[in-house]
Write a protein that holds these residues in place. Structure first.
Motif, short mmCIF file in Angstrom:
data_model
loop_
_atom_site.label_atom_id
_atom_site.label_comp_id
_atom_site.label_asym_id
_atom_site.label_seq_id
_atom_site.Cartn_x
_atom_site.Cartn_y
_atom_site.Cartn_z
N LEU A 1 13.78 22.44 1.10
CA LEU A 1 13.25 23.49 0.24
C LEU A 1 13.01 22.97 -1.17
CD1 LEU A 1 15.57 26.45 1.32
CD2 LEU A 1 13.14 26.18 1.84
N THR A 2 11.92 23.42 -1.77
CA THR A 2 11.65 23.10 -3.17
C THR A 2 12.72 23.76 -4.03
OG1 THR A 2 9.33 23.31 -2.64
CG2 THR A 2 9.88 23.31 -4.97
N THR A 3 13.20 23.04 -5.03
CA THR A 3 14.11 23.68 -5.98
C THR A 3 13.25 24.39 -7.02
OG1 THR A 3 15.76 21.99 -5.63
CG2 THR A 3 15.93 23.24 -7.67
N ASN B 1 19.56 25.36 -1.82
CA ASN B 1 20.52 24.83 -0.85
C ASN B 1 21.93 25.16 -1.28
OD1 ASN B 1 18.49 23.50 0.76
ND2 ASN B 1 18.21 22.23 -1.06
N ILE C 1 17.73 8.00 3.73
CA ILE C 1 18.03 9.40 4.04
C ILE C 1 17.04 10.00 5.04
CG2 ILE C 1 19.34 10.02 1.96
CD1 ILE C 1 16.76 11.07 0.74
N GLU D 1 20.38 20.66 8.78
CA GLU D 1 19.19 20.45 7.93
C GLU D 1 18.91 18.97 7.66
OE1 GLU D 1 19.49 21.74 3.89
OE2 GLU D 1 21.62 21.31 3.76
N ALA D 2 17.63 18.71 7.36
CA ALA D 2 17.23 17.35 6.96
C ALA D 2 17.91 17.01 5.64
CB ALA D 2 15.71 17.31 6.79
N THR D 3 18.20 15.73 5.43
CA THR D 3 18.89 15.36 4.18
C THR D 3 17.91 15.11 3.03
OG1 THR D 3 18.87 13.13 5.05
CG2 THR D 3 20.94 14.31 5.18
N HIS D 4 16.64 14.83 3.35
CA HIS D 4 15.70 14.51 2.28
C HIS D 4 15.05 15.77 1.75
CE1 HIS D 4 12.64 15.36 5.26
NE2 HIS D 4 13.30 14.59 6.11
N THR E 1 11.29 17.72 -0.01
CA THR E 1 10.04 18.24 0.54
C THR E 1 8.88 17.24 0.45
OG1 THR E 1 9.48 19.14 -1.64
CG2 THR E 1 10.67 20.60 -0.14
N LYS F 1 3.92 15.08 -1.79
CA LYS F 1 2.65 14.34 -1.66
C LYS F 1 2.25 14.10 -0.20
CE LYS F 1 4.76 9.84 -2.60
NZ LYS F 1 4.84 8.67 -3.42
N TYR F 2 3.18 14.27 0.73
CA TYR F 2 2.84 14.09 2.15
C TYR F 2 2.70 15.42 2.91
CZ TYR F 2 4.28 9.35 1.03
OH TYR F 2 4.39 8.11 0.46
N ALA G 1 4.91 12.56 7.71
CA ALA G 1 6.33 12.35 7.38
C ALA G 1 7.16 12.04 8.62
CB ALA G 1 6.87 13.58 6.68
N ASN G 2 8.26 11.37 8.38
CA ASN G 2 9.18 11.00 9.45
C ASN G 2 10.11 12.19 9.75
OD1 ASN G 2 11.11 9.88 11.08
ND2 ASN G 2 11.45 8.07 9.81
N TYR H 1 4.81 6.25 9.17
CA TYR H 1 4.36 5.30 8.15
C TYR H 1 5.51 4.59 7.40
CZ TYR H 1 5.80 7.98 4.10
OH TYR H 1 6.59 8.58 3.15
N ARG I 1 5.70 0.40 7.69
CA ARG I 1 5.42 -0.55 6.61
C ARG I 1 6.53 -1.60 6.46
NH1 ARG I 1 6.09 3.94 1.70
NH2 ARG I 1 8.24 4.41 2.18
#
Ligand code: NAP
Length: 422
Positions: free
Chosen positions: A109-111, A121, A324, A340-343, A345, A348-349, A355-356, A395, A399
């Protein structure tokens, strides 16, 4: 499937008409074959990775249980989607649903900047008293890592989630409040705190320490782990971090005496031979732990630690196994749990199908384990490992890997599903 759920009045959402509720019991949770699980899609890349994670989990459950089990997802709102629907970032409906349906899956989530929350969170964790942030960190073969022996890392970190310097008790430099606090401390405790300071407070309590360490030890017992390490900075902060260590040992000795051996007992009573079936309980000072976990990763197993140490340590450990983007997490209370995912938002992707989704998929695997659906969880882990070994990756990993094929988020999910076999 007919709904057999308690009627709850929501403002702008409706509970699914199929599926059943997970119930809290004295010894955990009771899970029907068609549990309703609330889901917060998340902002930014949340939209891509949540789709992928749900597809993988649904496919594994379908393949493993042959239609006898099925997750009934219930979308609830937080972040930007909530703002559009409700005009607020974290509506009451969402807290009500997550509390009632017990298990949730959540994207990043965006803060909100300048909003009423420091972090959505943190607000969710506090509102639902999700007192443990649980982060397993284990290497997946084939993932690029800065370590020589990343496979030696297999720890699970229980980070206290509700207090410490994260309790949000702070007064900014120059405010009327901070002037009062400084004057009070200087006058009553014979101190000289410079008048131009900001002040933060670090509460660490017996109750919150003991329930966190209790959860870590129970996990170690149930999962046959070797040790529980209390990580603290008690040499400097004696009455907070030092007390965390003391109360941690207390709960171990008072409630788990039959299961644990302390490091002293190991040396003095058992001549350094760990007795069969027992769990070693020891402690480490935080700064030394940061080098130990890198140099002797395989000596550590379950870790219990206050909030700030846990925040740093879990990202440092995650970095050793690929970052992460590869590490899952859960915020767990007495029953209610959000996986929840640790990373973040990664705006830019967003919506680029790039995204992974691994962190969220592995968090959903933890969720399956929490439901007691171990077989499906194992299948997803194996399929994910195989997909990475086939060098079919998103991606961020492509890389760093020679000869890898770059997949979109959705293609990566399809490759994992393809690899779920019997
Ligand atoms: P971030 O969203 O985690 O992204 C930072 C960088 O990490 C990305 O640019 C990307 O690096 C890489 N990355 C993160 N997730 C990835 C994924 N799934 N796949 C591939 N690469 C990934 O951190 P941020 O930019 O500092 O934060 C953005 C927003 O997220 C902020 O509003 C922040 O408050 C929020 N946030 C939310 C949570 C949460 O909800 N739990 C946690 C942290 C941050 P490259 O560009 O190098 O590829």
């Amino acid at each position: 499937m007919k709904s057999r759920i308690t009627v709850i009045n929501f403002d702008k959402i409706e509970a699914p008409t199929e599926g059943e509720e997970i119930k809290a019991t004295d010894c955990g949770i009771s899970v029907p074959d068609n549990p309703i699980i609330s889901v917060i899609e998340g902002d930014g890349i949340g939209r891509d990775i949540m789709k992928a994670a749900r597809r993988v989990i649904d496919a594994a459950v379908r393949k493993v249980y042959d239609g006898k089990r099925k997750i009934v997802w219930f979308e609830v709102y937080a972040g930007q989607k909530a703002c559009e629907k409700y005009g607020e970032w974290l509506p009451e409906d969402t807290l009500k649903a997550i509390g009632h349906f017990i298990v949730s899956l959540k994207g990043p989530l965006t803060t909100p900047v300048g909003g009423g929350y420091r972090s959505l969170n943190v607000a969710l964790r506090q509102a639902l008293d999700l007192y443990a942030c649980v982060r397993p960190v284990k290497y997946i073969r084939g993932v690029p890592s800065p370590m020589r022996y990343p496979e030696k890392m297999d720890v699970i970190i229980f980070r206290e989630n509700t207090e410490d310097v994260y309790a949000g008790i702070e007064w900014g430099q120059g405010t009327e409040e901070v002037k009062k606090v400084i004057a009070f401390l200087n006058k009553n405790f014979d101190l000289y705190i410079p008048g131009d300071s900001g002040i933060g407070v670090k509460p660490i309590s017996i109750k919150n320490t003991k329930r966190l360490v209790r959860m870590a030890i129970k996990y170690a017992i149930e999962n046959k782990r070797r040790s529980v390490t209390l990580v603290h900075k008690g040499n400097i902060m004696k009455f907070t971090e030092g007390a965390f260590r003391d109360w941690g040992y207390q709960v171990a000795k008072e409630e788990f005496a039959d299961y644990i051996v302390t490091e002293d007992e190991l040396h003095n009573k058992y001549n350094n031979n760990m007795p069969e079936g027992k769990i070693l309980i020891n402690d480490r000072i935080a700064d030394s732990m940061f080098q130990q976990i890198l140099l002797r990763s395989d000596e550590y197993d379950v870790i219990a630690t206050p909030n700030l140490n846990g925040d740093y340590l879990s990202d440092a450990c995650a970095a050793c196994v690929g970052g992460i983007g590869m590490a899952p997490s859960a915020n767990i209370g007495d029953h209610v749990a959000i996986f929840e995912a640790t990373h973040g938002t990664a705006p830019k992707y967003a919506d680029k199908d790039m995204a992974n989704p691994t962190s969220l998929i592995l968090s959903a695997v933890m969720m399956l384990e929490y439901l007691g659906w171990q077989k499906a969880a194992e299948k997803v882990k194996t399929a994910l490992g195989e997909t990475i070994m086939q060098k079919q990756v998103t991606y961020d990993l492509e890389r760093l890997m020679e000869g890898a094929t770059k997949l979109k988020t959705s293609e990566f999910a399809s490759a994992i599903i393809e690899n779920i076999r019997f």
